[in-house]
Design a protein around this motif. Sequence first.
Motif, PDB file in Angstrom:
ATOM      1  N   VAL B 146       0.836  -1.202   0.000  1.00 57.45           N
ATOM      2  CA  VAL B 146       0.000   0.000   0.000  1.00 57.45           C
ATOM      3  C   VAL B 146       0.877   1.260   0.000  1.00 57.45           C
ATOM      4  O   VAL B 146       1.956   1.266   0.573  1.00 57.45           O
ATOM      5  CB  VAL B 146      -0.914  -0.074   1.260  1.00 57.45           C
ATOM      6  N   ASP B 147       0.431   2.317  -0.711  1.00 58.16           N
ATOM      7  CA  ASP B 147       1.191   3.578  -0.735  1.00 58.16           C
ATOM      8  C   ASP B 147       0.738   4.488   0.394  1.00 58.16           C
ATOM      9  O   ASP B 147      -0.449   4.809   0.502  1.00 58.16           O
ATOM     10  CB  ASP B 147       0.958   4.307  -2.071  1.00 58.16           C
ATOM     11  N   ILE B 148       1.699   4.915   1.197  1.00 65.08           N
ATOM     12  CA  ILE B 148       1.406   5.770   2.348  1.00 65.08           C
ATOM     13  C   ILE B 148       2.187   7.067   2.206  1.00 65.08           C
ATOM     14  O   ILE B 148       3.392   7.043   1.918  1.00 65.08           O
ATOM     15  CB  ILE B 148       1.872   5.086   3.668  1.00 65.08           C
ATOM     16  N   VAL B 223      -2.207  12.862  -2.882  1.00 65.00           N
ATOM     17  CA  VAL B 223      -1.791  14.057  -2.144  1.00 65.00           C
ATOM     18  C   VAL B 223      -1.118  14.976  -3.153  1.00 65.00           C
ATOM     19  O   VAL B 223      -0.251  14.540  -3.911  1.00 65.00           O
ATOM     20  CB  VAL B 223      -0.781  13.668  -1.028  1.00 65.00           C
ATOM     21  N   SER B 224      -1.548  16.253  -3.194  1.00 62.28           N
ATOM     22  CA  SER B 224      -0.921  17.188  -4.139  1.00 62.28           C
ATOM     23  C   SER B 224       0.017  18.124  -3.396  1.00 62.28           C
ATOM     24  O   SER B 224      -0.304  18.623  -2.319  1.00 62.28           O
ATOM     25  CB  SER B 224      -1.960  18.063  -4.834  1.00 62.28           C
ATOM     26  N   LEU B 225       1.162  18.394  -4.029  1.00 62.04           N
ATOM     27  CA  LEU B 225       2.175  19.257  -3.422  1.00 62.04           C
ATOM     28  C   LEU B 225       2.261  20.595  -4.150  1.00 62.04           C
ATOM     29  O   LEU B 225       1.797  20.719  -5.285  1.00 62.04           O
ATOM     30  CB  LEU B 225       3.534  18.553  -3.460  1.00 62.04           C
ATOM     31  N   ASN B 226       2.901  21.568  -3.508  1.00 60.41           N
ATOM     32  CA  ASN B 226       2.939  22.921  -4.073  1.00 60.41           C
ATOM     33  C   ASN B 226       3.807  23.028  -5.324  1.00 60.41           C
ATOM     34  O   ASN B 226       3.757  24.030  -6.024  1.00 60.41           O
ATOM     35  CB  ASN B 226       3.389  23.933  -3.010  1.00 60.41           C
ATOM     36  N   ASP B 227       4.627  22.015  -5.627  1.00 61.00           N
ATOM     37  CA  ASP B 227       5.413  22.075  -6.866  1.00 61.00           C
ATOM     38  C   ASP B 227       4.694  21.374  -8.016  1.00 61.00           C
ATOM     39  O   ASP B 227       5.285  21.124  -9.065  1.00 61.00           O
ATOM     40  CB  ASP B 227       6.794  21.452  -6.642  1.00 61.00           C
ATOM     41  N   GLY B 228       3.438  21.018  -7.796  1.00 64.78           N
ATOM     42  CA  GLY B 228       2.659  20.400  -8.872  1.00 64.78           C
ATOM     43  C   GLY B 228       2.670  18.875  -8.845  1.00 64.78           C
ATOM     44  O   GLY B 228       1.919  18.239  -9.583  1.00 64.78           O
ATOM     45  N   THR B 229       3.522  18.292  -8.001  1.00 64.05           N
ATOM     46  CA  THR B 229       3.573  16.824  -7.918  1.00 64.05           C
ATOM     47  C   THR B 229       2.285  16.272  -7.323  1.00 64.05           C
ATOM     48  O   THR B 229       1.715  16.872  -6.407  1.00 64.05           O
ATOM     49  CB  THR B 229       4.720  16.372  -6.969  1.00 64.05           C
ATOM     50  N   THR B 230       1.852  15.125  -7.816  1.00 58.59           N
ATOM     51  CA  THR B 230       0.735  14.424  -7.198  1.00 58.59           C
ATOM     52  C   THR B 230       1.212  13.031  -6.793  1.00 58.59           C
ATOM     53  O   THR B 230       1.813  12.315  -7.603  1.00 58.59           O
ATOM     54  CB  THR B 230      -0.440  14.296  -8.192  1.00 58.59           C
ATOM     55  N   LEU B 231       1.016  12.689  -5.539  1.00 61.66           N
ATOM     56  CA  LEU B 231       1.441  11.378  -5.050  1.00 61.66           C
ATOM     57  C   LEU B 231       0.217  10.504  -4.867  1.00 61.66           C
ATOM     58  O   LEU B 231      -0.705  10.873  -4.143  1.00 61.66           O
ATOM     59  CB  LEU B 231       2.161  11.525  -3.699  1.00 61.66           C
ATOM     60  N   THR B 232       0.220   9.355  -5.496  1.00 61.30           N
ATOM     61  CA  THR B 232      -0.894   8.421  -5.328  1.00 61.30           C
ATOM     62  C   THR B 232      -0.748   7.722  -3.981  1.00 61.30           C
ATOM     63  O   THR B 232       0.356   7.315  -3.617  1.00 61.30           O
ATOM     64  CB  THR B 232      -0.846   7.352  -6.438  1.00 61.30           C
ATOM     65  N   CYS B 233      -1.822   7.617  -3.252  1.00 63.49           N
ATOM     66  CA  CYS B 233      -1.739   6.905  -1.974  1.00 63.49           C
ATOM     67  C   CYS B 233      -3.136   6.570  -1.476  1.00 63.49           C
ATOM     68  O   CYS B 233      -4.124   7.144  -1.934  1.00 63.49           O
ATOM     69  CB  CYS B 233      -1.016   7.744  -0.928  1.00 63.49           C
ATOM     70  N   SER B 234      -3.196   5.634  -0.541  1.00 61.06           N
ATOM     71  CA  SER B 234      -4.506   5.299   0.013  1.00 61.06           C
ATOM     72  C   SER B 234      -4.635   5.728   1.467  1.00 61.06           C
ATOM     73  O   SER B 234      -5.725   5.666   2.039  1.00 61.06           O
ATOM     74  CB  SER B 234      -4.770   3.804  -0.124  1.00 61.06           C
TER      75      SER B 234
END
Lengths: 107, 414
Positions: B146-148, B223-234
């Motif tokens: 699982v991605d955390i 989860v979205s970050l201020n540099d535009g990255t989006t991290l997939t997670c549950s």
Amino acid sequence: MSDTKNWIKALDTTKVARGDVARWDHDGRSYAIFRTDSDAFYATDDICTHEYAHISDGYVEGTTIECPRHAGCFDFRTGQALNPPVCVNLRTFPVKVEDGAIYIDIA
Amino acid sequence: MHQENMVIVGAGHSGARAAQALRANGWQERITIIDAEGRTPYERPPLSKAVLKGERAAEVAPLFPAGYLAENGIDFLSGIGATAIDRAGQRLALSDGNTLPYHRLLLATGAIPRDLGVPGRDASGIYPLRNAADAESIAQRLQPGVDIVIVGGGLIGLEAASAAISRGCNVTVVEAGPRLMMRAVPAPLSSKIRHHHESKGVRFLFGRRVVGFGQHAGGLNSVSLNDGTTLTCSASIISIGVLPRTELAERAGLTLDNGVAVNCFLQTSDPYIYAAGDASSFALGPGVRMRLECWKNAEDQGSVVARNMMGGCEPYLPFPWMWSDQFDQTMQIAGIADGAVDHVERQCEDGTLLIYHLDDAEKIQAVSGFGSIREVSRGVRAGQMLMERGLRPSRQALQDPNCDLRMFAKAVVA
Ligand SMILES: Cc1cc2nc3c(=O)[nH]c(=O)nc-3n(C[C@H](O)[C@H](O)[C@H](O)COP(=O)(O)OP(=O)(O)OC[C@H]3O[C@@H](n4cnc5c(N)ncnc54)[C@H](O)[C@@H]3O)c2cc1C
Ligand code: FES
């Protein structure tokens, strides 16, 4: 002789520095062997009664051993738990020294 | 027969310890503890360690030995909140509508996690980590593969990362600052901690902030970050620090200053009301205040405050010390590094790094270490002893891992 104890040879006295402690593993268990500044020897269980730590990794001061993990203290002569978080006493074992070797009755 | 009542709000570490210390010091009249959580009082440190790893339940580390409360005649009102203080009448109002008269009142209300006010925060799968229920919910989410995402690279975040990796999760830690544990440890130690975590598979993103949580059908999925990255997670754990719980004190008009302000006797601006633990900021000297968030502080303040509530005037002298367990390594910090101007590194053979912080007179102000339990605890304990006795070994002695620092203390005693 009237010595009815079940003595087992543990460590040579040279393996325990004055004012310090050494670990001795035997038959799947760990024991802590203490030597005071005045050359008295004591032995206790080596696993702290709180969570999990080898107390022989801890800090000896006088006749107290402080657990390395959360600083609970025991009097190693009696095994008495002295301050939180430890509240259960440590088991102690009879010790004798003969011909430069430390013997423990672990029965 | 009328009995005076010592009333304690909060059955966390400082409140529980204060109740025990009241009895141990001979208080024979009533003691009442109130806690809104509705649990058997427990220790918090295992929550981010053994409980997250699924090794044991929170109640396995109880604050009171079984039977203690009944045997010692301590009333415990569990699942009830304290809602207001009538200072003139010396009465405490409770959420069940009752009021309790108090002889002395102790506010041991602890702290609450800071939250992130960003869009999507209401998705399920986002957790703070402060109490047993938080730890149990998170533990259920830590399934293999699982991605955390952990927000905040402080002590709690790092312990959570270590627990999540040990359960086979993919872990990313997002930290707004340039390095880990900015406030607590010096740069060389934080880089050592970082490398250890990376070697176990933790991914760190520094200098970035969370700006939003994405959701699908109400559940967190990114989860979205201020540099535009989006991290997939549950699931995501928010560990960005805590705030002292002061609402009760504030409503009662007590003086606040980064917590419930207390003098060196742990007494608030009302002489019948005391505060201890994470909630209190204590006077160290004229104009100097401090608030500590660690087990040792809650422990020590709990004992001192009890004696002072019984009429003593014992000043509280802090000996800050704390530990953290991460993977197979341990970390400890003792003292206060604020006044230090320089530091000496002690590199032990087994890879443990210890850092002694020195002031301009070369006196040790603080010591911190990361590595094996044996070297960390011995090195930190030796540092504490040198600090307490005001001893100044040479820099070479501090640096040399083969030099047993205890000999300095013995030389003084002998
Ligand atoms: C996950 C985690 C891991 C930690 N690990 C470590 C560690 O490894 N080492 C270390 O040194 N420290 C650690 N700490 C810090 C340590 O646990 C705290 O410093 C300690 O718990 C503080 O105790 P306290 O009594 O001040 O507050 P708390 O333990 O927070 O207790 C406060 C209690 O007050 C109750 N309460 C508050 N307001 C009210 C009200 N109005 N009415 C009724 N009840 C109320 C709350 O329900 C709570 O139970 C950790 C903390 C956490 C959360
Ligand atoms: S494990 Fe020894 S004091 Fe906690």
